[in-house]
Design a protein around this motif. Structure first.
Motif, mmCIF file in Angstrom:
data_model
loop_
_atom_site.group_PDB
_atom_site.id
_atom_site.type_symbol
_atom_site.label_atom_id
_atom_site.label_comp_id
_atom_site.label_asym_id
_atom_site.label_seq_id
_atom_site.Cartn_x
_atom_site.Cartn_y
_atom_site.Cartn_z
ATOM 1 N N ASP A 47 -43.808 13.742 -23.986
ATOM 2 C CA ASP A 47 -43.670 12.394 -24.546
ATOM 3 C C ASP A 47 -44.271 12.323 -25.947
ATOM 4 O O ASP A 47 -44.976 11.383 -26.303
ATOM 5 C CB ASP A 47 -44.354 11.374 -23.625
ATOM 6 N N HIS A 101 -43.654 9.253 -28.242
ATOM 7 C CA HIS A 101 -44.578 8.150 -27.971
ATOM 8 C C HIS A 101 -45.924 8.406 -28.643
ATOM 9 O O HIS A 101 -46.555 7.486 -29.196
ATOM 10 C CB HIS A 101 -44.744 8.020 -26.458
ATOM 11 N N GLU A 111 -46.275 7.395 -32.270
ATOM 12 C CA GLU A 111 -46.446 5.967 -32.517
ATOM 13 C C GLU A 111 -47.920 5.566 -32.555
ATOM 14 O O GLU A 111 -48.260 4.479 -33.032
ATOM 15 C CB GLU A 111 -45.721 5.157 -31.441
ATOM 16 N N SER A 171 -39.799 1.980 -35.495
ATOM 17 C CA SER A 171 -39.948 1.268 -34.226
ATOM 18 C C SER A 171 -40.424 -0.160 -34.456
ATOM 19 O O SER A 171 -41.141 -0.454 -35.428
ATOM 20 C CB SER A 171 -40.968 1.980 -33.320
ATOM 21 N N ASP A 222 -44.031 -0.131 -28.030
ATOM 22 C CA ASP A 222 -43.226 0.333 -29.161
ATOM 23 C C ASP A 222 -41.783 0.524 -28.698
ATOM 24 O O ASP A 222 -41.520 1.135 -27.663
ATOM 25 C CB ASP A 222 -43.796 1.625 -29.737
ATOM 26 N N THR A 234 -38.417 7.327 -27.376
ATOM 27 C CA THR A 234 -39.129 6.990 -26.155
ATOM 28 C C THR A 234 -39.848 5.667 -26.339
ATOM 29 O O THR A 234 -40.253 5.321 -27.438
ATOM 30 C CB THR A 234 -40.152 8.091 -25.782
ATOM 31 N N THR A 235 -39.971 4.927 -25.260
ATOM 32 C CA THR A 235 -40.654 3.636 -25.285
ATOM 33 C C THR A 235 -41.940 3.743 -24.473
ATOM 34 O O THR A 235 -41.948 4.293 -23.377
ATOM 35 C CB THR A 235 -39.766 2.528 -24.694
ATOM 36 N N GLY A 236 -43.013 3.222 -25.025
ATOM 37 C CA GLY A 236 -44.290 3.287 -24.326
ATOM 38 C C GLY A 236 -45.178 2.142 -24.748
ATOM 39 O O GLY A 236 -44.777 1.247 -25.490
#
Length: 313
Positions: free
Chosen positions: A31, A34, A37, A176, A208, A220-222
């Motif tokens: 990841d 992520h 970010e 993002s 994000d 990727t979203t986290g």
């Protein structure tokens, strides 16, 4: 961070696509998108300073410019008032890593990775007084981050690795949206001998949401959390011309929270420092004072310093 799969695939005659696929697999498995970010969130906390952080993994320079304003009248100690904040952040980070190939020489060259992050974060909240000295401030947060990364390779396989990592290490990009919220508690108290005590605690949580990425493996979203606790004591130091001069001593604890909290090589650090505040009515535009402060940074695997310049309204 992204070098293990390249080392595994970095054999004589290796296929560039095989190396690229191996790097993509690691990006997804760990990841890493992520994790990048973290740079944007790290630059979005409202604390005016220029800082340097050095850990075993990375060296980071950060610059932040916060603008905050409470619409509460100074004579109103009981009413709820709107609150606004905007924080602009810029971070640059880099690391040098030696490469070793499987079945090849122990020293196959090195890669210099560098990253830049630009962030803008805004918040709207309410100042809610709890007694004469304490304020609770819930805040809704939203913003945008732009991260750019590059890698400079040297050694026998430099051309192969440069070709294999376009959009991942070289010419990497992540844009993002950030959305979240936080809560802050402040307590101010006047002490004998014209001393003033200021206590503050804040916790913020962000999600994000990728908008544009240079490679699908980075999408990727986290979520991230950031907690800080600050204690400051200031007192009179005399006069500078016609203006009051005060000394400042402070300590601040910071914690990064989330699955990628250790991405930068550290997730907890303490700032201890001091500074000066000049209380002056001569600047205008509602400015009542100017502060200059500096601190040392110590933490789990990190050392550094900060220098900050602020305005009091």
């Amino acid at each position: 961070m992204l070098l293990a799969p390249m080392a595994r695939a970095q054999t004589a005659g290796a296929d560039p696509q095989a190396i690229r696929d191996a790097v993509r697999q690691q990006l997804k498995a760990e990841d890493i998108g992520h994790g990048f970010e973290t740079l944007g969130v790290f630059g979005g906390t409202p604390d005016a300073s220029a800082a340097r952080y050095s850990s075993d993994k990375i060296t980071l320079h950060g610059y932040k410019l916060p603008i905050t304003h409470s619409f509460r009248d100074k004579d109103d100690t009981d009413g709820v008032a709107p609150y606004l904040e905007v924080t602009l952040g810029y971070e640059s980070a880099w690391q040098d890593t030696a490469l070793a190939s499987v079945g090849g020489p122990a020293d196959a060259g090195q890669v210099k990775q560098s990253y830049k992050s630009y962030s803008a974060l805004g918040g709207f909240g309410l100042d809610i007084p709890v007694g004469p000295s304490t304020t609770i401030r819930p805040v809704a947060l939203g913003g945008y981050t732009r991260i750019r990364g590059s890698g400079e390779f040297s050694g026998t396989d430099a051309d192969l690795l440069r070709e294999s990592t376009g959009g991942i290490l070289t010419s990497m990009r992540i844009d993002s949206f950030l959305a979240g919220g936080g809560v802050e508690v402040q307590h101010d108290r006047a002490l004998p001998d014209d001393l003033r005590l200021h206590l503050m605690g804040r916790f913020s949580e962000f999600a994000d949401i990728p908008n544009r990425v240079s490679d699908p493996s980075l999408e990727t979203t986290g979520s991230f959390g950031f907690a800080t606790v600050n204690a400051q004591l200031d007192g009179p130091l005399g006069h500078l011309f016609a203006d009051d001069l005060r000394w400042i001593a402070f300590g601040r604890g910071n914690i990064l929270i989330g699955a990628q909290q250790a991405f930068l090589g550290f997730d907890k650090f303490l700032e201890v420092g001091g500074g000066l505040e000049v209380m002056t009515p001569h600047i205008g535009y509602g400015v009542e004072g100017v502060t200059l402060r500096g601190s040392a940074i110590v933490g789990n695997g990190v050392r550094g310093w900060t220098v900050g310049l602020g305005l009091a309204f």
